[in-house]
Enzyme design. Structure first.
Site, PDB file in Angstrom:
ATOM      1  N   HIS A   1      24.192  29.145  33.394  1.00 20.55           N
ATOM      2  CA  HIS A   1      25.533  28.899  32.866  1.00 20.55           C
ATOM      3  C   HIS A   1      26.304  30.217  32.923  1.00 20.55           C
ATOM      4  O   HIS A   1      26.507  30.898  31.940  1.00 20.55           O
ATOM      5  CB  HIS A   1      25.407  28.411  31.418  1.00 20.55           C
ATOM      6  CG  HIS A   1      26.695  27.960  30.819  1.00 20.55           C
ATOM      7  ND1 HIS A   1      27.571  27.130  31.470  1.00 20.55           N
ATOM      8  CD2 HIS A   1      27.261  28.225  29.605  1.00 20.55           C
ATOM      9  CE1 HIS A   1      28.607  26.896  30.670  1.00 20.55           C
ATOM     10  NE2 HIS A   1      28.446  27.558  29.548  1.00 20.55           N
TER      11      HIS A   1
ATOM     12  N   VAL B   1      22.588  25.932  22.425  1.00 21.03           N
ATOM     13  CA  VAL B   1      23.971  25.947  22.909  1.00 21.03           C
ATOM     14  C   VAL B   1      24.521  27.388  22.968  1.00 21.03           C
ATOM     15  O   VAL B   1      25.389  27.708  23.765  1.00 21.03           O
ATOM     16  CB  VAL B   1      24.882  25.086  22.004  1.00 21.03           C
ATOM     17  CG1 VAL B   1      26.304  25.021  22.543  1.00 21.03           C
ATOM     18  CG2 VAL B   1      24.335  23.662  21.866  1.00 21.03           C
TER      19      VAL B   1
ATOM     20  N   ASP C   1      24.868  26.683   7.969  1.00 20.89           N
ATOM     21  CA  ASP C   1      25.538  27.932   8.365  1.00 20.89           C
ATOM     22  C   ASP C   1      25.185  28.994   7.335  1.00 20.89           C
ATOM     23  O   ASP C   1      24.793  28.677   6.212  1.00 20.89           O
ATOM     24  CB  ASP C   1      27.064  27.725   8.424  1.00 20.89           C
ATOM     25  CG  ASP C   1      27.764  28.746   9.317  1.00 20.89           C
ATOM     26  OD1 ASP C   1      28.173  28.387  10.427  1.00 20.89           O
ATOM     27  OD2 ASP C   1      27.883  29.928   8.888  1.00 20.89           O
TER      28      ASP C   1
ATOM     29  N   ASN D   1      25.377  31.136  23.691  1.00 21.26           N
ATOM     30  CA  ASN D   1      25.375  31.903  24.942  1.00 21.26           C
ATOM     31  C   ASN D   1      24.863  33.340  24.761  1.00 21.26           C
ATOM     32  O   ASN D   1      24.923  33.856  23.663  1.00 21.26           O
ATOM     33  CB  ASN D   1      26.815  31.957  25.490  1.00 21.26           C
ATOM     34  CG  ASN D   1      27.138  30.703  26.281  1.00 21.26           C
ATOM     35  OD1 ASN D   1      26.382  30.320  27.152  1.00 21.26           O
ATOM     36  ND2 ASN D   1      28.264  30.074  25.965  1.00 21.26           N
TER      37      ASN D   1
ATOM     38  N   VAL E   1      32.008  24.793  17.781  1.00 18.79           N
ATOM     39  CA  VAL E   1      31.112  23.920  18.559  1.00 18.79           C
ATOM     40  C   VAL E   1      30.241  23.086  17.614  1.00 18.79           C
ATOM     41  O   VAL E   1      30.105  21.874  17.788  1.00 18.79           O
ATOM     42  CB  VAL E   1      30.212  24.733  19.520  1.00 18.79           C
ATOM     43  CG1 VAL E   1      29.272  23.813  20.281  1.00 18.79           C
ATOM     44  CG2 VAL E   1      31.054  25.557  20.488  1.00 18.79           C
ATOM     45  N   GLY E   2      29.677  23.742  16.597  1.00 17.57           N
ATOM     46  CA  GLY E   2      28.752  23.050  15.690  1.00 17.57           C
ATOM     47  C   GLY E   2      29.440  21.925  14.920  1.00 17.57           C
ATOM     48  O   GLY E   2      28.942  20.792  14.869  1.00 17.57           O
TER      49      GLY E   2
HETATM   50  N1  APR Z   1      22.644  31.364  10.800  1.00 19.66           N
HETATM   51  C1  APR Z   1      23.476  30.289  10.761  1.00 19.66           C
HETATM   52  N2  APR Z   1      24.733  30.336  11.220  1.00 19.66           N
HETATM   53  C2  APR Z   1      25.180  31.479  11.731  1.00 19.66           C
HETATM   54  C3  APR Z   1      24.370  32.642  11.828  1.00 19.66           C
HETATM   55  C4  APR Z   1      23.041  32.543  11.323  1.00 19.66           C
HETATM   56  N3  APR Z   1      22.207  33.574  11.356  1.00 19.66           N
HETATM   57  N4  APR Z   1      25.104  33.625  12.393  1.00 19.66           N
HETATM   58  C5  APR Z   1      26.307  33.121  12.661  1.00 19.66           C
HETATM   59  N5  APR Z   1      26.368  31.828  12.259  1.00 19.66           N
HETATM   60  C6  APR Z   1      27.501  30.898  12.332  1.00 19.66           C
HETATM   61  C7  APR Z   1      28.844  31.542  11.969  1.00 19.66           C
HETATM   62  O1  APR Z   1      28.973  31.703  10.569  1.00 19.66           O
HETATM   63  C8  APR Z   1      29.839  30.554  12.561  1.00 19.66           C
HETATM   64  O2  APR Z   1      30.227  29.574  11.609  1.00 19.66           O
HETATM   65  O3  APR Z   1      27.711  30.447  13.668  1.00 19.66           O
HETATM   66  C9  APR Z   1      29.025  29.889  13.694  1.00 19.66           C
HETATM   67  C10 APR Z   1      29.616  30.158  15.086  1.00 19.66           C
HETATM   68  O4  APR Z   1      30.829  29.512  15.146  1.00 19.66           O
HETATM   69  P1  APR Z   1      32.101  30.046  15.962  1.00 19.66           P
HETATM   70  O5  APR Z   1      32.293  31.487  15.683  1.00 19.66           O
HETATM   71  O6  APR Z   1      33.201  29.080  15.704  1.00 19.66           O
HETATM   72  O7  APR Z   1      31.624  29.954  17.490  1.00 19.66           O
HETATM   73  P2  APR Z   1      31.617  28.640  18.422  1.00 19.66           P
HETATM   74  O8  APR Z   1      32.885  28.546  19.152  1.00 19.66           O
HETATM   75  O9  APR Z   1      31.146  27.476  17.625  1.00 19.66           O
HETATM   76  O10 APR Z   1      30.499  29.059  19.491  1.00 19.66           O
HETATM   77  C11 APR Z   1      29.143  29.171  19.095  1.00 19.66           C
HETATM   78  O11 APR Z   1      28.313  28.351  21.185  1.00 19.66           O
HETATM   79  O12 APR Z   1      29.349  27.826  23.178  1.00 19.66           O
HETATM   80  C12 APR Z   1      28.632  28.799  22.472  1.00 19.66           C
HETATM   81  O13 APR Z   1      29.399  30.899  23.426  1.00 19.66           O
HETATM   82  C13 APR Z   1      29.430  30.073  22.280  1.00 19.66           C
HETATM   83  O14 APR Z   1      27.582  31.420  21.553  1.00 19.66           O
HETATM   84  C14 APR Z   1      28.721  30.689  21.127  1.00 19.66           C
HETATM   85  C15 APR Z   1      28.268  29.460  20.303  1.00 19.66           C
END
Ligand code: APR
Length: 310
Positions: free
Chosen positions: A176, A119, A34, A121, A14-15
């Site tokens: 949501h 964003v 990240d 959840n 998402v990010g």
């Molecule tokens: N600080 C910064 N980044 C972090 C931390 C933290 N403390 N903890 C986790 N992350 C990062 C992870 O390293 C990862 O790159 O958050 C990112 C999450 O990415 P994905 O696992 O790809 O998840 P994504 O599909 O992007 O979803 C993120 O959005 O829609 C919502 O339900 C979904 O809660 C979820 C969030």
């Protein structure tokens, strides 16, 4: 004038997709942050290397340090775990609450004037937590969900009517989660309410598919959740904020009595601008929709209680 500075925390699906849309559309200069070393730097550099082809002049950089996010105008927070098949958004609560508490404190310290756009959840509870942890005015802390649920609703309606997706102006309210509230009488296709265009059984089927829209994607992907439509939805909100367009968008905002709901975050229509939430808009709902909205808000309140925040 220079472009606004937007930090996106979480360089996952998402990010990173949000960051890509923001720079490609030249909405903001972006800092992608990240905890995983190299991940945001690599993705940011890869995006910059697409600039000669895509033609954008905005900049993106990656970092693992909050100091680099200093003085952001807006921070989009996507850090945390995503759903796997069989999980509800609520199942993410405790782990994501822990992550978000830390992230919000760091962001608030270096960008005390920023807007926080949540964003992660379960969205409504996480947004409440972010508001409490940041100490910011509630106008500057809100979440993205209604724009996504409404985009899904609009797409399914456009499929049923065989019309252009962008001709559908849809509204979905509530938390949501499984109790979100599609509002067909205010959902319009070129100005005409959907209630005049589709029969009630078809509308109800689309309402239910919208409620299950996130789960439908998770079931296909198996290892994660949706990110293309979520990132588009975030960008729609960011654009409305910086352009001060006055466009009404369903957002997860703090309610102070609107719709008979108080002291909880829930999805309702709002107007956004550079200061955050400018106005919460109260649209006419049927008694059933009002009751469903309150049930949804009570569910959010119950989950907030589990975090023992006062
Ligand atoms: N600080 C910064 N980044 C972090 C931390 C933290 N403390 N903890 C986790 N992350 C990062 C992870 O390293 C990862 O790159 O958050 C990112 C999450 O990415 P994905 O696992 O790809 O998840 P994504 O599909 O992007 O979803 C993120 O959005 O829609 C919502 O339900 C979904 O809660 C979820 C969030």
């Amino acid at each position: 004038m220079g472009k606004p500075k937007v930090t996106v925390v979480g360089a996952g699906f998402v990010g990173a997709t949000t960051a890509q849309r923001l720079v490609e559309k030249e909405i903001a200069d972006v800092v992608l942050m990240d905890i995983v070393e190299g991940l945001p730097q690599g993705k940011a550099l890869d995006m910059m290397e697409s600039a000669p082809i895509e033609g954008f002049r905005t900049k993106i950089s990656g970092t693992n340090h909050y100091a680099d996010t200093k003085d952001s105008d807006l921070v989009v927070i996507t850090a945390g775990l995503a759903r796997k098949p069989g999980m509800s958004r609520d199942d993410l609560l405790f782990k994501n609450a822990e992550i978000i508490s830390g992230v919000v404190l760091e962001c608030a310290k270096v960008s005390p004037k920023a807007i926080l756009l949540m964003v992660t959840n379960p969205l409504d509870v996480i947004t409440y937590l972010a508001w409490k942890k940041s100490g910011f005015d509630a106008k500057r802390v809100f979440g993205m969900a209604g724009t996504l649920d409404s985009a899904r609703y609009a797409y399914f309606i456009s499929e049923a009517l065989n019309c252009a997706p962008s001709d559908v102006d849809a509204i979905v309210l509530g938390g949501h989660g499984d109790e979100m509230v599609p509002v067909p009488q205010h959902t319009k296709v070129k100005g005409r309410p959907v209630t005049e265009l589709l029969d009630p059984a078809k509308i109800e089927a689309i309402n239910q598919r919208t409620r299950d829209g996130g789960a439908e994607i998770v079931k296909y992907l198996k290892t994660g959740s949706a990110f293309y439509a979520p990132s588009s939805s975030v960008v729609q909100m960011v654009k409305a904020i910086f352009e001060n367009s006055g466009k009404m968008l369903p957002c997860c905002v703090y309610l102070t009595g609107q719709y008979g709901i108080r002291d909880v975050y829930c999805g309702v229509p709002a107007r956004l601008g550079p200061g955050g939430v400018q106005e919460v808009v109260e649209i006419a709902l049927t008694p059933e929709q009002k009751a469903a909205l309150r049930t949804s808000a009570e569910h959010v309140r119950e989950n907030c209680g589990k975090l023992s925040l006062s």
